[in-house]
Design an enzyme around this catalytic site. Structure first.
Site, short mmCIF file in Angstrom:
data_model
loop_
_atom_site.label_atom_id
_atom_site.label_comp_id
_atom_site.label_asym_id
_atom_site.label_seq_id
_atom_site.Cartn_x
_atom_site.Cartn_y
_atom_site.Cartn_z
CE LYS A 11 -0.37 -0.42 5.28
NZ LYS A 11 -1.02 -0.89 6.31
CE1 TYR A 29 10.76 32.46 1.83
CE2 TYR A 29 10.50 30.18 1.84
CZ TYR A 29 10.62 31.30 1.10
OH TYR A 29 10.30 31.27 -0.06
C1 LIG Z 1 -0.40 -1.77 6.92
C2 LIG Z 1 -0.80 -3.24 7.44
C3 LIG Z 1 0.11 -4.16 7.69
C4 LIG Z 1 1.68 -4.05 7.40
O1 LIG Z 1 2.07 -3.74 8.97
P1 LIG Z 1 3.52 -3.64 8.82
O2 LIG Z 1 3.83 -3.21 10.26
O3 LIG Z 1 4.06 -2.57 7.94
O4 LIG Z 1 4.36 -4.92 8.72
C5 LIG Z 1 -0.59 -5.33 7.98
N1 LIG Z 1 -1.64 -5.54 8.16
C6 LIG Z 1 -2.84 -4.50 8.01
C7 LIG Z 1 -4.18 -4.90 8.30
C8 LIG Z 1 -2.30 -3.28 7.58
O5 LIG Z 1 -3.20 -2.19 7.57
#
Ligand SMILES: *Cc1c(COP(=O)(O)O)cnc(C)c1O
Length: 374
Positions: free
Chosen positions: A45, A271
């Site tokens: 993702k 800035y």
């Molecule tokens: C993002 C996510 C993961 C991955 O978690 P990590 O800590 O990056 O391994 C796993 N399960 C769900 C439901 C997630 O939303």
């Protein structure tokens, strides 16, 4: 024209280098910690945690991973359009996306009786048979998920329908990296087991089970069930200093020195004159800023980048397109390469200077930054 030295960044601009060798290394590292039969889901993702979801997904597919997951429809569509054939779990599908989810062969996580009903109607409308879906249960994160009390209702809907087929049941841990919360986490795992017992009792199909994320794999391997889901670990971070040493960071953010300034005592930098020098200083201006994902919280002298092996603090306010770093004692020239994060500082160390975590800095590197595959 300014002369470039031989230490120049060959790329001559800000790039996020993606090391697929490191990705393979991390994948094998976690595979070795698991039972050989445990399936592995790679979480890709948010552009594969800010890297490049298509390149990463293809690499994981070649490595023999079993499953991929994205959060939203669009991310899954991009993978399908790039020819990824693996099953793809959509972790947070919204009803507006159900039709496209089905059209792109993506597998939704169904997290409430209402969502299940809506998806079922869509599958019926599109004349699907045994379309794969996953049930997500809330065991304590209180973010997204069915409750144990929903099982009766869900079982009735599933047992009566031929349109969808439940392939897995899963949950998500709230604090798998925090051993002070061990009791809570074991409680979540226990609740998940109870849910599974009831699901097995009431449902005709035999789904596979998964609850572990990266830190879960490290700290609770006994709860690997039939599959685990790893995101941050694949990208090189284990939320644990002992593990981080065995992993390799996939992403390195590199840039280049654009210009060098000699600053006199009493002069200010950037800035709002946020930094006023009390002594002679040398600063380098770098071509990246908050529009590239380096937030203003990284200014003010708490965070360093690496130039020719030495640490240079980010001083003054972070601008939209530039930052200034203190190079007073660092031999360097215009055109030299700068490591913003990678091996040193790691993304985790860089993030910590602003009281945040590797996940945030990695996923926040904006699409303006060119991705380069190594
Ligand atoms: C993002 C996510 C993961 C991955 O978690 P990590 O800590 O990056 O391994 C796993 N399960 C769900 C439901 C997630 O939303």
């Amino acid at each position: 024209m300014e002369q470039f030295s031989n230490k120049e960044n060959r790329l001559g601009e800000t790039v996020l280098e993606i090391d697929l060798g490191a990705l393979a290394h991390n994948y094998h590292y976690f595979k070795k910690r698991l039972r050989p039969t445990t399936k592995f889901l790679g979480v890709v993702k948010a552009f594969a945690y800010g890297s490049d979801s298509i390149v990463v997904a293809k690499c994981l597919e070649d490595l023999g991973i079993d499953y991929l997951a994205v959060a939203y429809l669009k991310e899954g569509m991009a993978l399908r359009e790039a020819g990824i054939k693996l099953p793809i779990l959509v972790l947070h599908p919204l009803p507006i996306s159900f039709e496209d989810i089905i059209k792109h062969d993506l597998e939704p996580s169904l997290y409430s009786p209402k969502i299940l009903e809506k998806f079922l109607l869509k599958a019926r409308e599109l004349k699907k048979k045994a379309y794969p879906v996953h049930l997500k249960f809330n065991t304590g994160l209180n973010r997204l998920g069915l409750q144990q009390s929903d099982i009766k209702d869900v079982a009735r809907q599933l047992n009566e329908s031929e349109e969808i087929k439940m392939v897995s049941v899963f949950s998500h841990l709230a604090a798998s990296e925090d051993m002070n919360e061990k009791e809570f986490t074991l409680g979540q795992i226990e609740r998940f087991c109870q849910i599974m017992e009831e699901v097995t009792l009431r449902l005709k199909s035999r789904p596979f089970r998964h609850i572990l994320n990266t830190s879960g794999i490290i700290n609770y391997p006994e709860a690997q069930f039939e599959m685990v889901r790893s995101g941050i670990g694949l990208y090189g971070f284990g939320n644990d200093a002992r593990i981080d040493g065995d992993l390799q960071p996939v992403a390195t953010l590199k840039t280049v020195i654009s210009q060098i300034h000699d600053i006199e005592p009493g002069e200010s930098i950037g800035y709002n004159r946020a930094f006023i020098s009390d002594r002679p200083k040398k600063t380098a201006t770098l071509p990246l800023g908050h529009a590239d994902g380096i937030g203003r919280q990284y200014g003010g002298g708490n965070t360093y980048v690496t130039i020719n092996g030495q640490s240079a603090l980010i001083i003054g306010n972070v601008c939209m397109d530039m930052i200034m770093v203190d190079i007073t004692n660092i031999p360097c020239e215009v055109g030299d390469e700068v490591i913003v994060f990678g091996a040193d500082p790691t993304a985790e160390q860089f993030a910590r200077t602003a009281s945040t975590i590797s996940y945030e800095i990695l996923t926040g590197i904006s699409q303006r930054v060119k991705r380069v595959i190594r």
